[in-house]
Every structure is written in structure tokens, then in C-alpha cells.
Design an enzyme around this catalytic site. Structure first.
Site, short mmCIF file in Angstrom:
data_model
loop_
_atom_site.label_atom_id
_atom_site.label_comp_id
_atom_site.label_asym_id
_atom_site.label_seq_id
_atom_site.Cartn_x
_atom_site.Cartn_y
_atom_site.Cartn_z
N ASP A 225 10.29 -20.00 114.86
CA ASP A 225 10.37 -19.55 113.47
C ASP A 225 9.29 -18.50 113.26
OD1 ASP A 225 10.26 -19.14 110.73
OD2 ASP A 225 10.98 -21.17 110.29
N TYR B 259 12.19 -11.59 103.23
CA TYR B 259 11.56 -11.35 101.92
C TYR B 259 10.06 -11.56 101.91
CZ TYR B 259 12.40 -16.43 101.67
OH TYR B 259 12.45 -17.77 101.95
N LYS B 260 9.47 -11.97 103.04
CA LYS B 260 8.01 -12.13 103.08
C LYS B 260 7.39 -10.80 103.49
CE LYS B 260 8.33 -17.12 103.56
NZ LYS B 260 8.68 -18.21 104.47
N PHE C 132 7.09 -26.04 107.98
CA PHE C 132 7.70 -25.90 106.65
C PHE C 132 8.79 -26.97 106.53
CE2 PHE C 132 10.48 -23.59 103.61
CZ PHE C 132 9.54 -23.25 102.65
N ARG D 183 -3.80 -20.52 98.92
CA ARG D 183 -3.35 -19.70 100.04
C ARG D 183 -3.34 -18.24 99.60
NH1 ARG D 183 2.61 -20.19 102.64
NH2 ARG D 183 3.01 -19.34 100.59
C1 LIG Z 1 9.57 -19.19 103.97
C2 LIG Z 1 9.98 -20.11 105.05
C3 LIG Z 1 11.30 -20.56 105.13
C4 LIG Z 1 12.31 -20.18 104.07
O1 LIG Z 1 13.58 -20.65 104.36
P1 LIG Z 1 14.88 -20.09 103.66
O2 LIG Z 1 15.94 -20.93 104.22
O3 LIG Z 1 15.01 -18.64 104.07
O4 LIG Z 1 14.72 -20.22 102.19
C5 LIG Z 1 11.64 -21.38 106.20
N1 LIG Z 1 10.73 -21.73 107.13
C6 LIG Z 1 9.45 -21.31 107.07
C7 LIG Z 1 8.49 -21.70 108.14
C8 LIG Z 1 9.04 -20.50 106.01
O5 LIG Z 1 7.77 -20.11 105.93
#
Ligand SMILES: *Cc1c(COP(=O)(O)O)cnc(C)c1O
Length: 410
Positions: free
Chosen positions: A195, A220-221, A126, A369
Site C-alpha cells: 500500500d 487524493y493525498k 490503516f 499529525r
Molecule cells: C488513505 C488510505 C486509504 C484510503 O482508502 P480508500 O479506499 O481510497 O478510501 C487506504 N489505506 C491507507 C493506508 C490509507 O492511508
């Protein structure tokens, strides 16, 4: 033999986790396959937040830091979550966002390897994670190296202070063998920062048995804590005494209300905190975790895998003839709880599906997705989604949609 909707109905009848769906307020007419981006609303959350606003804030005011347990909430909710991660209650707390926590963990871990010069990270992670890697490295005077997740274990070397990667990739859903990768990172003398954004609440995790050093995950996921819910941080107990995170703020102080001019870190996991917790979001997450009560995580993960396996089979059977390609691992054991499909018209197809109440998401340039949150998605939902995708692609349904407004979030 072709997959039949009645087989899916039978699977739902036999599903021991089917009751968990009753714990959610799911809107009629929506088939929600984006719980990997923003989890659905569990029952009881709105009432709990309302009570916190009216009674704890409105009536009891500042006293609620003590009387309503606000001060202790990050650790309390962290301890509630710990079993879902395979961690001990005193190894998890709730605070800030993933990106902010990743920064804290990377810097803290690098400070534990002062003679090393490099952060090794996952290419294709990400983007925010790697933006943080770049800035942390620049600040610390370290170099960065980005390799595919599958190459982290072989690329880690004597210069590497920290290796960081996602357990489940946000696009492909490729899941790493946390035990094996962590062992390779340790064999090179480095530390691992995982992560868990697409893992916590969706797949089986055993951070303790996997030897994980540090981890961060999303509220929040799959944990359904609501938009912007704070994330969670794991620091293995063996590292807590040496844990020196860079955002030293008063909530991570050993005694915040003494207002000492100097900083003394709190003992244990509380040192991961920086600031005043966002209480409304934190109580929403706490209430949301009730949806996991009594749920066996191995069983939950198995259901997620079965839902995704079904979707992959349907995609092979009904969508491949329309030019759809699987962009996720075929092997269930190597996949998280979402599936990505590739098609040149993915963008239009996702828009047309959303217009019909089937909510997945688009990831540029050509991926659709679909998240299968095992707490509330049924086997029939998977079947209906695949049929809708077939129909949308077959009829080019996006041709009939109005143009996208400028500036809209897709
Ligand atoms: C959703 C997600 C994030 C979100 O980051 P925030 O800082 O909480 O907004 C970060 N890394 C990954 C791999 C994600 O899927």
C-alpha cells in the site's frame, strides 16, 4: 544553538523545488499541513475539469469516449504516473479506490498461490486495509495473521500466500525497506502487496528495482487529484498474464463493446479495471499530475525529509518541554513525509490550530499529525507551525473554542 526563522528563509531561497509551490492555488491565511490526507489544488485543474464538463460532456457528449480520449484515460494517466513510482508505463492504471483495489490485488495474488492457506498483514495498518484482508480471507477460506510491519519479513512462512503492508504507515510515518521486505516475502514463496497511500508523490519509489509484485496507491493525498480521486494499481509485468482479479467487469474485458456474454480478461494492466471510469475525477488527477512535471523524485523526497527533520528538531527544542513526544521515527531514512506528535491534549490542540488556519489532523487517542507535502510546503511554514503549536499548548487555546458539533468529521 536555537533554530532561527531566518535560517528557514535562507533554506527556502536555496530550494530548487521552490518553484513548484507556484503550481498550486493555496488559500491566503492558511498553513496547510494536511496534504497527506487531501492534497492541495494545483493550478489548471479547475479549468481542465470545467472544460471537460462543458465541451467534452456538454457539447461532444458520448463521442468523447473516443474523441476526448476518455476510453484510454485510465491507462494514459497510469503511464504518466508510472515514472513517479519507478514502474513501467504498462504496469500502472488508474481505477477505483484503495480499498477496492486492495481487494482485487489480494484475491488475485492468493489465486496465484492456490496451495497456501494464509494472508499475512500489518497490524496497525490503516483499518480499511485490514477490513479488506479479513473479508478477502473469509471469502477464500484462508486464515489471517496480523503482525507489526517490522515483523512481516520474519513472520512470512510456507503457509503464506500473500503478505500485505503499507510502505509508509499512516500514523507513525515509519517507512519500510521495500526491497528487503519483498525479498523476504519472496524467499518464503509468497507474494507482496504494497500500500503506497503515504508514499506515491511524496517519497522515492522504485517498484521495479524493489521487486514489488503488486501495489496500490492514493490519488487524493500527495498526488493532489482532488477529493475521492481514483487510486492507482501496479501489477508487475511478469504477473500480468496470470493476473486474475475477482471484480471482472466490462471495462476489464478484452473487448468491452462486443458485449460478449462470456468474460475474457483484457491483456495487460487493463485487466485491473472493473467499471466505467469516473471521468471528471480522472481528468482532475491527470491535470494535477502536471505539478510534478520536471520534478526529480529523489530531490523531492530529500526535501520532504529535510522539512520533517526540521520539524523534529523544532519539536525537540520547543515542544518537548511542553510534554510533546515524537511518535514518528527520528531517523529520516525510515520516515515518510509526515510527522506525528503525541500529547494528552492533542485533540484540543489540533482544533485550536485549525481555528488559527494551521491545518493538521488528529488521530485518536493522542496524536497530532502534520504532513509536509514537499511540492508546496516551505521551511518557514515548518517553523511557523512549530511556533503555533508551542503557543497553543502553552496557552491551552482550546479552552476558548466553542464545543464540537455532534456528527462533525474530525
Ligand atoms: C488513505 C488510505 C486509504 C484510503 O482508502 P480508500 O479506499 O481510497 O478510501 C487506504 N489505506 C491507507 C493506508 C490509507 O492511508
Amino acid at each position: 544553538m536555537a533554530i532561527d526563522r531566518r535560517d528557514c528563509e535562507a533554506q527556502d531561497r536555496d530550494d530548487p523545488l521552490a518553484v513548484a509551490r507556484q503550481r498550486f492555488e493555496l488559500p491566503d491565511g492558511t498553513l496547510y499541513l494536511d496534504g497527506n490526507s487531501l492534497g492541495a489544488l494545483p493550478r489548471g485543474v479547475a479549468e481542465r475539469v470545467g472544460r471537460t464538463v462543458r465541451e467534452e460532456w456538454g457539447r461532444d457528449l458520448i463521442g468523447s469516449w473516443n474523441t476526448a480520449g476518455w476510453y484510454a484515460a485510465p491507462g494514459r494517466v497510469g503511464a504518466m504516473l508510472a515514472p513517479l513510482l519507478g514502474a513501467a508505463p504498462d504496469e500502472v492504471t488508474i481505477t477505483d479506490s484503495i480499498s477496492v483495489n486492495l481487494f482485487k490485488l489480494l484475491v488475485a495474488a492468493c489465486r496465484m498461490r492456490p496451495d497456501r492457506t494464509e494472508i499475512l498483514a500489518e497490524a496497525g495498518n490503516f483499518p480499511s486495509d485490514n477490513h479488506i484482508v479479513e473479508s478477502a480471507a473469509r471469502m477464500l477460506g484462508l486464515t489471517t495473521r496480523f503482525v507489526a510491519a517490522s515483523e512481516i519479513a520474519s513472520a512470512v512462512g510456507p503457509r503464506t500466500a500473500v503478505a500485505t503492508l503499507s510502505h509508509v504507515n499512516y500514523r507513525s510515518a515509519l517507512m519500510q525497506d521495500m526491497t528487503a521486505v519483498t525479498a523476504a516475502i519472496h524467499a518464503a514463496g509468497a507474494l507482496a502487496v504494497w500500500d503506497l497511500a503515504h508514499s506515491s508523490g511524496a517519497v522515492r519509489l522504485d517498484l521495479t528495482a524493489s521487486g514489488a509484485d503488486f501495489a496500490v496507491g492514493c490519488g487524493y493525498k500527495y498526488l493532489n487529484g482532488g477529493p475521492g480521486a481514483p487510486s492507482h494499481v501496479f501489477v508487475a509485468r511478469r504477473h500480468q498474464a496470470a493476473f486474475d482479479q475477482p471484480l471482472q467487469g466490462w471495462f476489464g474485458h478484452a473487448d468491452p463493446f462486443r458485449f460478449d456474454a462470456g468474460f475474457t480478461a483484457a491483456p495487460g494492466i487493463r485487466a485491473a479495471l472493473c467499471s466505467t471510469p469516473p471521468m471528471l475525477s480522472l481528468v482532475a488527477l491527470e491535470a494535477a499530475l502536471a505539478a510534478f512535471e520536471g520534478i526529480d523524485m529523489a530531490r523531492l523526497a530529500a526535501k520532504g525529509r529535510a522539512l520533517c527533520d526540521l520539524f523534529v528538531s523544532l519539536a525537540d527544542e520547543r515542544l518537548a518541554p511542553l510534554g510533546v513526544e515524537l511518535a514518528s521515527p527520528r531517523e529520516g531514512a525510515r520516515r515518510g513525509s509526515h510527522v506525528s506528535l503525541r500529547h494528552p491534549d492533542a485533540y484540543g490542540a489540533v482544533r485550536a490550530l485549525i481555528a488559527r488556519g494551521i491545518v493538521g489532523d488528529f488521530r485518536a487517542p493522542d496524536a497530532m499529525r502534520f504532513g509536509f507535502a514537499p511540492l508546496y510546503i516551505r521551511f518557514v511554514d515548518v517553523f511557523d507551525a512549530a511556533e503555533a503549536i508551542r503557543d497553543v499548548l502553552g496557552s491551552r487555546a482550546w479552552d476558548d473554542l466553542p464545543p464540537v458539533e455532534a456528527g462533525a468529521v474530525t
